[in-house]
Design an enzyme around this catalytic site. Structure first.
Site, PDB file in Angstrom:
ATOM      1  N   THR A 124       0.812  -1.213   0.000  1.00  0.00           N
ATOM      2  CA  THR A 124       0.000   0.000   0.000  1.00  0.00           C
ATOM      3  C   THR A 124       0.849   1.269   0.000  1.00  0.00           C
ATOM      4  O   THR A 124       0.671   2.162  -0.823  1.00  0.00           O
ATOM      5  CB  THR A 124      -0.945   0.005   1.203  1.00  0.00           C
ATOM      6  OG1 THR A 124      -1.834  -1.121   1.127  1.00  0.00           O
ATOM      7  CG2 THR A 124      -1.784   1.277   1.233  1.00  0.00           C
ATOM      8  N   GLN A 160      -5.617  -1.452  -2.974  1.00  0.00           N
ATOM      9  CA  GLN A 160      -5.292  -0.132  -2.441  1.00  0.00           C
ATOM     10  C   GLN A 160      -4.352   0.578  -3.425  1.00  0.00           C
ATOM     11  O   GLN A 160      -3.352   0.010  -3.875  1.00  0.00           O
ATOM     12  CB  GLN A 160      -4.610  -0.243  -1.076  1.00  0.00           C
ATOM     13  CG  GLN A 160      -5.442  -0.953  -0.014  1.00  0.00           C
ATOM     14  CD  GLN A 160      -5.247  -2.457   0.002  1.00  0.00           C
ATOM     15  OE1 GLN A 160      -4.746  -3.047  -0.940  1.00  0.00           O
ATOM     16  NE2 GLN A 160      -5.650  -3.093   1.101  1.00  0.00           N
ATOM     17  N   ASP A 183      -8.030   3.997  -0.633  1.00  0.00           N
ATOM     18  CA  ASP A 183      -6.824   4.540   0.006  1.00  0.00           C
ATOM     19  C   ASP A 183      -6.222   5.699  -0.795  1.00  0.00           C
ATOM     20  O   ASP A 183      -5.013   5.748  -1.030  1.00  0.00           O
ATOM     21  CB  ASP A 183      -5.768   3.453   0.206  1.00  0.00           C
ATOM     22  CG  ASP A 183      -6.182   2.406   1.222  1.00  0.00           C
ATOM     23  OD1 ASP A 183      -7.373   2.378   1.596  1.00  0.00           O
ATOM     24  OD2 ASP A 183      -5.334   1.614   1.641  1.00  0.00           O
ATOM     25  N   ASP A 210     -12.009   3.653   2.474  1.00  0.00           N
ATOM     26  CA  ASP A 210     -10.933   4.151   3.365  1.00  0.00           C
ATOM     27  C   ASP A 210     -10.081   5.201   2.662  1.00  0.00           C
ATOM     28  O   ASP A 210      -8.853   5.193   2.778  1.00  0.00           O
ATOM     29  CB  ASP A 210     -10.024   2.996   3.810  1.00  0.00           C
ATOM     30  CG  ASP A 210     -10.777   1.883   4.507  1.00  0.00           C
ATOM     31  OD1 ASP A 210     -11.834   2.148   5.088  1.00  0.00           O
ATOM     32  OD2 ASP A 210     -10.297   0.729   4.458  1.00  0.00           O
ATOM     33  N   ARG A 273     -14.590   3.903   9.435  1.00  0.00           N
ATOM     34  CA  ARG A 273     -14.337   2.710  10.232  1.00  0.00           C
ATOM     35  C   ARG A 273     -12.913   2.835  10.783  1.00  0.00           C
ATOM     36  O   ARG A 273     -12.021   3.365  10.108  1.00  0.00           O
ATOM     37  CB  ARG A 273     -14.503   1.434   9.414  1.00  0.00           C
ATOM     38  CG  ARG A 273     -13.540   1.283   8.239  1.00  0.00           C
ATOM     39  CD  ARG A 273     -13.787  -0.029   7.507  1.00  0.00           C
ATOM     40  NE  ARG A 273     -12.868  -0.233   6.391  1.00  0.00           N
ATOM     41  CZ  ARG A 273     -12.829  -1.350   5.660  1.00  0.00           C
ATOM     42  NH1 ARG A 273     -13.663  -2.336   5.931  1.00  0.00           N
ATOM     43  NH2 ARG A 273     -11.975  -1.473   4.658  1.00  0.00           N
ATOM     44  N   TRP A 275      -9.136   1.925  11.912  1.00  0.00           N
ATOM     45  CA  TRP A 275      -8.096   0.997  11.451  1.00  0.00           C
ATOM     46  C   TRP A 275      -7.072   0.813  12.576  1.00  0.00           C
ATOM     47  O   TRP A 275      -6.410   1.781  12.978  1.00  0.00           O
ATOM     48  CB  TRP A 275      -7.436   1.543  10.191  1.00  0.00           C
ATOM     49  CG  TRP A 275      -6.288   0.707   9.674  1.00  0.00           C
ATOM     50  CD1 TRP A 275      -6.179  -0.645   9.727  1.00  0.00           C
ATOM     51  CD2 TRP A 275      -5.110   1.197   9.027  1.00  0.00           C
ATOM     52  NE1 TRP A 275      -5.005  -1.046   9.146  1.00  0.00           N
ATOM     53  CE2 TRP A 275      -4.322   0.061   8.705  1.00  0.00           C
ATOM     54  CE3 TRP A 275      -4.645   2.464   8.686  1.00  0.00           C
ATOM     55  CZ2 TRP A 275      -3.085   0.163   8.063  1.00  0.00           C
ATOM     56  CZ3 TRP A 275      -3.431   2.576   8.038  1.00  0.00           C
ATOM     57  CH2 TRP A 275      -2.656   1.445   7.727  1.00  0.00           C
TER      58      TRP A 275
END
Length: 614
Positions: A124, A160, A183, A210, A273, A275
């Site tokens: 990522t 991602q 991401d 995210d 959410r 992480w």
């Protein structure tokens, strides 16, 4: 024709920008780098210039970074720069030469699952198009993008794809765009125990899953957080924020005065959410969202969710304060985080998160002075455009055309019955935003229906939610480098002892106060119309308002309306707006013939209009 993918859209947009971002007549005078000098006339000795066609010091951004000394400025000409960029030198500044982030795009297409030459995956963090590892980085009007697409790589699990990874302390971004899917923006820090402060103002950040994540201490100030449509059948389709704040850090993410918009259907996105990564199992994610508009794309019934069942969102540092919009409705208090008290909210501010670093004091670049522009109108029935079957009823926004020069057009999105709240919540502001161009003007006029506090879909409080919704219009205009103008509501026809009386309560004064606070021009239509009604008198005003005798083809029973106008009144109120703008040197070149008496037939009544005007 199907819509362009982000990759094709970026390529087409940047190619057009490279050719047309600077008008031909101005190129000889201003050159490829606009007001930021050139290799022959540098802003400073250590300013570096990037131009893909060879008119600068370098043809790539990374070459400029490599050649620059710490503290240097890199001015980037319009174009798409398909490259990976890494900044490891302190206090560098990137400036998009046209002041429009859509013109200057740094883009690449790596994903976490992309294979390295040795067969390992990129991961990522390394997928980022731009990696900012040094302190003191600043960017103005630049797009950071990752156009890797899932559809091109079916079956890949590492989807991602980071547009920008930020790890340096004191990193600031003004009017930048961050484009990706999963991401998009990695707002991180150098190490688990080392904080990094970041500031984003009037930025556009978009993605699906995210798409703002990491352990940085970051303030998102009046940004647009946009959830893209995603071709999946399940919900939620994603969420903007996934903080992974270290337990040692006092603050994580703060969103203040933001707009959370969505291209997906209603309630198809969550807000966040938490992480808790395996590399930092004691992380304590932190996110506060305050004074922001949360659109209908957010699932108000359950706006937070989990990434891992072992780390429920309820155990994290989540908080909200004074948010508005459909996605902010508290359907069940158990499904929303702590709603801060006023005293608690005083601790969750830009100053509180950034400490002795004050990037919020830096001014924005001025908007361009366009010769041709559009006047956008956001308002209620007093400004609306009416269909032919309702003539001679007309709004002042509809009548503004009779005074326009040939180089200016009007896009009237005023909507009958609208308040600042309902106009925003029903998506009309988003429709305006889709058409705003740099140099355009946005006239913002609400108050009549905001005062209907008994209606939860329209009513606002003058000095809290009313001002908050108005700020959404101001910030949307500024995000698109257009010019906001507040217009107090026109007065009704009310007389007492032969003199006109005020009927709008505290709303005009609240708008005046907001104009002063936000340094936004104000057209005081309430005061001007009240004076005009006094000059015309109680009987004379009947010819301006919708007073029609029985027998009219559209009003067979007649009508006596003391709020709305017939053509004569709409023209006179439009004249008040135009004269006030001219006196204040606003909308230059827009109006002519302000001393003539237009015939009502000069107003155009369309055959049909859409309600709401999307």
């Amino acid at each position: 024709m199907p819509p362009l993918s982000r990759r094709l859209l970026l390529a087409a947009g940047a190619a057009t920008a490279a050719a047309t971002a600077i008008p031909v007549a101005a190129q000889a005078h201003r050159g490829a780098f606009g007001r930021y000098g050139s290799p022959d006339d540098r802003l400073t000795d250590d300013t570096r210039y990037v131009h893909a066609g060879g008119r600068g010091d370098h043809t790539t951004v990374q070459a400029a970074v490599d050649a620059a000394a710490p503290g240097s400025t890199v001015v980037i000409a319009a174009g798409a720069y398909r490259e990976l960029v890494q900044v490891a030198k302190a206090d560098l500044t990137f400036i998009g030469a046209t002041d429009d982030p859509g013109d200057v795009v740094i883009v690449y297409d790596l994903a976490a699952g992309t294979l390295n030459p040795d067969g390992t995956t990129v991961g990522t963090a390394a997928s980022a198009t731009v990696k900012l590892d040094a302190p003191g980085f600043t960017a103005h009007a630049v797009t950071f993008a990752n156009d890797w697409l899932r559809t091109d790589h079916p079956g890949m699990s590492g989807t991602q794809a980071v547009a920008c990874r930020v790890r340096g302390d004191r990193s600031a971004f003004y009017r930048c765009r961050f484009l990706g899917h999963q991401d998009t923006l990695y707002a991180d820090s150098p190490a688990v125990a080392t904080a990094a402060r970041q500031y984003y103002r009037h930025c556009h950040i978009e993605g699906d899953v995210d798409f703002i994540f990491g352990r940085g201490t970051a303030v998102f100030d009046r940004c647009e957080i946009h959830c893209v449509e995603r071709d999946v059948t399940f919900t939620p389709k994603g969420m903007p924020w996934a903080p992974s704040t270290s337990r040692e850090f006092e603050h994580g993410y703060l969103a203040t005065g933001c707009r959370v918009t969505s291209a997906a259907g209603d309630a198809q996105y969550k807000l966040s959410r938490p992480w808790v990564p395996s590399s930092n199992p004691t992380a304590w994610p932190s996110l506060t969202i305050r004074d922001s508009w949360l659109g209908p794309g957010i699932d108000a019934a359950a706006p937070y969710t989990v990434m891992s069942s072992g780390h429920p969102w309820q155990d994290q540092r989540y908080a909200e304060y004074a948010n508005i919009g459909p996605g902010a409705a508290v359907v069940d208090p158990a499904t929303r985080p702590r709603q801060l008290s006023e005293d608690e909210a005083a601790e969750h501010t830009t100053e509180g998160y950034l400490g002795d670093w004050t990037p919020q004091d830096e001014p924005d670049a001025p908007a361009p002075k366009a010769h041709d522009f559009t006047i956008h109108i956001a308002g209620d029935s007093t400004a609306s455009t009416y269909a032919a079957w309702r003539s001679p009823r007309a709004g002042w926004g509809q009548a503004l055309d009779v005074f326009l020069t040939g180089r200016v057009t009007v896009d009237n999105r005023a909507w009958s019955g609208a308040s600042s709240k309902s106009h925003t919540d029903k998506g009309v502001l988003d429709a305006i935003a889709a058409n705003l161009e740099p140099g355009d003007w946005l006239l913002i006029s609400f108050g009549h229906n905001d005062a209907k506090i008994e209606d939860p879909n329209r009513g606002t409080d003058p000095y809290t939610t009313y001002q908050q919704y108005l700020r959404g219009y101001i910030d949307t205009a500024r995000l698109h480098r257009a010019n906001p103008v507040l217009v107090t509501s026109v007065e009704r026809r009310r007389f007492k002892d032969g003199k006109p009386v005020e009927t709008l309560g505290e709303y005009p004064e609240a708008m005046r106060a907001l104009a002063a606070e936000e340094d936004v021009p104000l057209i005081d239509l309430q005061a001007a119309s009240l004076a005009l009604w006094g000059q015309l008198g109680e009987e004379g005003t009947k010819d301006h308002f919708l007073w029609i005798d029985p027998g009219h083809e559209h009003y067979p029973d007649g009508v006596q309306d003391n709020t709305h106008f017939q053509a004569t009144g709409a023209i006179e109120v439009a004249r008040l707006v135009a004269r006030a703008a001219t006196r204040q040197h606003l909308l230059k070149g827009a109006f002519e013939g302000l001393h003539r008496n237009p015939d009502p037939s000069e107003i155009t009544w369309p055959e049909a209009i859409s309600e709401p005007p999307l």
